[in-house]
Design an enzyme around this catalytic site. Structure first.
Site, short mmCIF file in Angstrom:
data_model
loop_
_atom_site.label_atom_id
_atom_site.label_comp_id
_atom_site.label_asym_id
_atom_site.label_seq_id
_atom_site.Cartn_x
_atom_site.Cartn_y
_atom_site.Cartn_z
N ASP A 131 0.77 -1.25 0.01
CA ASP A 131 -0.11 -0.04 -0.04
C ASP A 131 0.92 1.32 0.07
OD1 ASP A 131 0.81 -0.63 2.79
OD2 ASP A 131 -0.60 0.59 3.55
N GLU A 156 0.40 -1.32 5.80
CA GLU A 156 1.45 -0.75 6.65
C GLU A 156 1.06 0.67 6.88
OE1 GLU A 156 5.19 1.02 7.61
OE2 GLU A 156 3.92 1.31 5.73
#
Length: 432
Positions: free
Chosen positions: A81, A145
């Protein structure tokens, strides 16, 4: 390594074009990037597993068997991400993956689709060459994350620990990049620790009332006073073993007395090199958000603030006690999100092998340890007893502001930096 050098650029660009923007609150879809990474691993003969806690929030885990079955396994991980990017602010579209003038542009070029691409390129080169590492490698590409990690490394650590059996150490982002000090020296900081994350919610309560009346129980006033105290607080120096090692090595490099009783004075003698040590000699708490009231002539009964707190290994109790004192009796605080601080040894064989790999391809460089001011997925994986290092090698030209690329506008990475990263990562992982 010629084919791997071509692939790392291709994979970085491809992954950037897959928009995995994490806006928080579950608003992200990593699955297309996870499927891309899994396909590249499968082409190299691995058997990747895709795992989700929430639909579309996909993680990838694969194991590559090493040649020494008695050796502990090594976790090599990166997140899929990225943080949001506003296209109108950028020189190129942030999800174009454009390669221009020897540079790959786009959100994730540094944080951290470049490292994801390096991992894929190295593993595929090994498949072509018949190479096996000494240790088992567990390769993980994670979701989430950039938010809570609840759908990513937290989910994997809590619900699929069997996939990481035998792993004692791990490597991931934010280390082994070129830091030019402005005086001709090239430093390569390798992360061996992280400050803990203490995102705080502060709540002040008072007596609601008319804005024209005297009100000595004003929630906004109480909150503002607490926030002002937090913002003005001077946190004391607290040196961890990693930061001590960093200061000692830098002092020797710059030929100055390593006076650890006067850390601020020592930092002042290190020039620009102080920048990656200074944020980690103390805890910190920075007010970031305020929310109170709904009409200008109404005193609200409640006011809320958020604070980004960070604490060094071994200092969480002191951090809590200090916040109790600074908030005072009229303001309550709680952890909105909390993660542990990490410490990794700088005298370990693994750290020595990371140093050797960098020095082989950058003999003019000076490798030094450092502690990250923020955090990574290593926090969640530490629940499994995995010691984490930051090792995402890049050789960067002078004037390239690596730290500004993280979450910044016009994030980008030089092609030559990716080539260097693949060679160094290959050298380290073969022998680790």
């Amino acid at each position: 390594m010629a084919e791997a050098c071509d692939e790392v650029v291709e994979f970085t660009s491809d992954l950037i074009r897959i928009d995995t923007t994490n806006r928080g609150g579950g608003d992200c879809q990593e699955r297309p990037a996870a499927e891309y990474a899994a396909a590249r691993l499968a082409e190299a003969g691995l058997e990747p597993t895709l795992l989700e806690r929430t639909k579309g929030r996909t993680n990838v885990v694969a194991r590559l068997e090493g040649s020494d079955p008695s050796a502990d396994a090594l976790l090599v991980h990166g997140h899929l991400d990225v943080v949001p990017a506003q296209a109108e602010d950028w020189s190129v579209h942030p999800f174009s993956g454009e390669i221009r003038d020897g540079v790959v542009w786009g959100r994730g070029a540094v944080d951290m689709k470049n490292m994801d691409a390096m991992i894929l390129a190295v593993v595929r080169q090994w498949a072509r060459d018949g190479v096996r590492p000494r240790r088992d490698l567990v390769i993980a590409f994670t979701a989430d994350e950039e938010a809570s990690a609840e759908d990513g490394s937290g989910f994997l650590a809590d619900h699929h620990p069997e996939l990481f059996e035998g792993c004692t150490e791990g490597v991931s982002e934010s280390g082994a990049y070129t830091f030019h000090d402005g005086a001709g020296r090239q430093l390569y900081p390798i992360a061996a620790g992280e400050r803990g994350t203490g995102w705080l919610k502060l709540t002040a309560r008072g007596r609601a009332g008319h804005g024209s009346k005297v009100n000595r129980d004003n929630a906004v006033t109480r909150l503002a006073a607490a926030i002002a105290r937090i913002g003005a607080h001077e946190w004391p120096v607290r040196l961890t073993p990693t930061v001590r090692a960093a200061l000692t090595e830098l002092a020797a490099l710059y030929g100055v007395e390593p006076d650890l009783d006067d850390v601020d004075g020592l930092l002042g003698k290190l020039g620009p090199a102080a920048a990656f040590v200074e944020p980690t000699v103390r805890n910190s708490a920075n007010p970031t958000m305020l929310n109170a009231g709904y009409k200008i002539n109404v005193i609200p009964g409640e006011a809320v603030a958020h604070v980004d707190g960070r604490y060094l290994p071994g200092t969480e109790d002191e951090f809590r006690t200090t916040l109790d004192r600074l908030t005072g009796p009229d303001v309550e605080w709680e952890f909105h999100h909390r993660e542990v601080a990490l410490q990794a040894p700088v005298d370990s064989p693994t750290y020595a092998k990371m140093r050797a790999a960098v020095e082989e391809f950058a003999p003019e460089g000076h490798v030094v340890p450092f502690c990250m001011s923020g955090g990574t997925d290593a926090k969640q994986f530490s629940r499994l007893g995995i010691t984490g290092y930051g090792f995402s090698p890049l050789k960067l030209p002078e004037g390239f502001d690596y730290q500004a690329m993280f979450h910044g506008v016009d994030e980008r990475v030089p092609v030559e930096a990716l080539h260097f990263g693949v060679r160094v990562l290959d050298r380290f992982l073969r022998t680790a």
